[in-house]
Enzyme design. Structure first.
Site, PDB file in Angstrom:
ATOM      1  CG  ASP A   1     -10.875  -3.557  -1.047  1.00 50.44           C
ATOM      2  OD1 ASP A   1     -11.789  -3.228  -1.818  1.00 50.44           O
ATOM      3  OD2 ASP A   1     -10.932  -3.368   0.187  1.00 50.44           O
TER       4      ASP A   1
ATOM      5  CE  LYS B   1     -12.709  -0.787  -3.865  1.00 52.97           C
ATOM      6  NZ  LYS B   1     -12.729  -0.436  -2.464  1.00 52.97           N
TER       7      LYS B   1
ATOM      8  CG  ASP C   1      -2.156   0.909   0.990  1.00 56.58           C
ATOM      9  OD1 ASP C   1      -3.257   0.366   0.816  1.00 56.58           O
ATOM     10  OD2 ASP C   1      -2.008   2.152   0.960  1.00 56.58           O
TER      11      ASP C   1
ATOM     12  CG  ASP D   1       2.256   4.153  -7.073  1.00 55.00           C
ATOM     13  OD1 ASP D   1       1.393   3.359  -7.521  1.00 55.00           O
ATOM     14  OD2 ASP D   1       2.292   5.366  -7.367  1.00 55.00           O
TER      15      ASP D   1
HETATM   16  N1  SAM Z   1      -8.433  -3.815   1.466  1.00 55.48           N
HETATM   17  C1  SAM Z   1      -8.174  -2.850   2.520  1.00 55.48           C
HETATM   18  C2  SAM Z   1      -8.660  -3.453   3.826  1.00 55.48           C
HETATM   19  O1  SAM Z   1      -9.376  -4.445   3.769  1.00 55.48           O
HETATM   20  O2  SAM Z   1      -8.314  -2.928   4.884  1.00 55.48           O
HETATM   21  C3  SAM Z   1      -8.844  -1.521   2.230  1.00 55.48           C
HETATM   22  C4  SAM Z   1      -8.204  -0.809   1.075  1.00 55.48           C
HETATM   23  S1  SAM Z   1      -8.644   0.888   1.002  1.00 55.48           S
HETATM   24  C5  SAM Z   1     -10.301   0.805   0.486  1.00 55.48           C
HETATM   25  C6  SAM Z   1      -7.860   1.432  -0.461  1.00 55.48           C
HETATM   26  C7  SAM Z   1      -6.356   1.550  -0.354  1.00 55.48           C
HETATM   27  O3  SAM Z   1      -5.845   1.712  -1.686  1.00 55.48           O
HETATM   28  C8  SAM Z   1      -5.843   2.753   0.428  1.00 55.48           C
HETATM   29  O4  SAM Z   1      -5.181   2.316   1.584  1.00 55.48           O
HETATM   30  C9  SAM Z   1      -4.885   3.458  -0.540  1.00 55.48           C
HETATM   31  O5  SAM Z   1      -3.702   3.920   0.074  1.00 55.48           O
HETATM   32  C10 SAM Z   1      -4.576   2.345  -1.520  1.00 55.48           C
HETATM   33  N2  SAM Z   1      -4.057   2.794  -2.825  1.00 55.48           N
HETATM   34  C11 SAM Z   1      -4.656   3.643  -3.699  1.00 55.48           C
HETATM   35  N3  SAM Z   1      -3.857   3.822  -4.776  1.00 55.48           N
HETATM   36  C12 SAM Z   1      -2.736   3.060  -4.581  1.00 55.48           C
HETATM   37  C13 SAM Z   1      -1.542   2.829  -5.335  1.00 55.48           C
HETATM   38  N4  SAM Z   1      -1.337   3.420  -6.512  1.00 55.48           N
HETATM   39  N5  SAM Z   1      -0.608   1.983  -4.842  1.00 55.48           N
HETATM   40  C14 SAM Z   1      -0.798   1.385  -3.624  1.00 55.48           C
HETATM   41  N6  SAM Z   1      -1.907   1.575  -2.858  1.00 55.48           N
HETATM   42  C15 SAM Z   1      -2.862   2.399  -3.328  1.00 55.48           C
END
Ligand code: SAM
Length: 302
Positions: free
Chosen positions: A119, A159, A78, A94
């Protein structure tokens, strides 16, 4: 009457607190597994966009419950830091960057994995078309990184938001997986546009060149509009999770839980850096910056 979906503390939220899940999303992955058996035979798994970690918790509990299997490896990625979890290796990075691919693969000693779950969600703007587009781009990014990580025959769960460009997305996924289905777990709010793709039996198309820069089929001249007739496959949609289970738009089923505490505190919330206090409405605003050494700066702004 039960609470509506506007109240975030719905039944699954409360149940998540009661059972110690970091987010209610845990139930989505559990229900997807109940229906599609995605954990069967899985030893190596990558959780993309994992923070705060409820899907990693599910993976850790489900895969590591069989003590005889010592070869389980779970890597969670993440942008945000995440509180530690037993048996989960964390990478802060990332998913669109090649350096992240390299870091994940080195954790697996360059072995490929049987399952990738995703997700992820970008920051939501509230402009539905834009949010849907950015979400679909993030899903493509997840699929792109998955092409580097997944074993032949592997499974991907990700998702998506329901929307107009979904048929293109599904067609793209079908080039990589024999089986593609869209599902909406019972715990995913009816009012939310989210659903999940479950893709099984992965294989790279002949001649496909891995590349992280452009989404999926950048290196073919395929005309997607030419898909017609039998090629224009309609991906089936399935509901999953026990249909007599809690309604995710209602919040009154677990009234007994009075005291709801956070399972884990946010690690680096954006609001920690800056808070704005209005002292006398209309006169001036004091901006308060909390620094890491706990000192506070206050600046007057007209
Ligand atoms: N699946 C997680 C859980 O069950 O706790 C929830 C995920 S949350 C809805 C979405 C996550 O996507 C965030 O923590 C955000 O930092 C991450 N995210 C968004 N864009 C990203 C990227 N380019 N690389 C890594 N993480 C990313």
């Amino acid at each position: 009457m039960g609470r509506t979906s506007k109240d975030k503390r719905d039944t699954y939220y409360r149940q998540a607190k009661e059972e110690g899940w970091r987010a209610r999303s845990a139930f989505k992955l559990l229900q997807i597994d109940e229906e599609f058996k995605i954990f069967e035979g899985v030893e190596k798994v990558v959780d993309l966009c994992a923070a705060p970690g409820s899907w990693s918790q599910v993976l850790s509990k489900k895969l590591r419950s069989n003590k005889e299997n010592k070869d389980i490896k779970i890597v969670a990625v993440d942008l945000q830091p995440m509180a530690p979890l037993p048996g989960v290796i964390q990478i802060q990075g990332d998913i669109t960057e090649i350096s992240t691919v390299q870091r994940i693969l080195s954790e697996f000693k360059n072995d490929l994995v049987e399952l990738v779950v995703f997700d992820g969600a970008p920051d939501v703007t509230g402009i539905h078309d834009l949010d849907e587009f950015v979400q679909s781009q993030l899903l493509l990014a997840a699929m792109n990184i998955t092409t580097y990580l997944l074993k032949k025959g592997g499974t991907f769960v990700g998702k998506i938001f329901r929307g107009s460009d979904n048929s293109l997305l599904k067609s793209q996924l079908q080039l990589f997986f024999e089986y593609v289905i869209i599902t909406k777990p019972r715990s995913s709010r009816n009012s939310s546009a989210e659903s999940f793709v479950v893709c099984k039996n992965f294989a790279l198309p002949d001649g496909y060149q891995l590349n992280l820069i452009n989404p999926l089929l950048h290196n073919t001249n395929f005309d997607w509009n030419s898909l017609d007739g039998i090629n224009r496959f309609v991906v089936p949609f399935m509901c999953c999770g026990d249909l007599s289970a809690f309604d995710s738009d209602k919040g009154d089923a677990l009234k007994s839980i009075d005291n709801i505490n956070e399972v884990v505190k946010p690690m680096e919330p954006p609001y920690a850096e800056s808070r704005t206090l209005v002292t006398k409405p209309g006169e001036f605003v004091i901006q308060r910056h909390e620094k890491s050494d706990n000192t506070i700066n206050t600046d007057e702004v007209k």
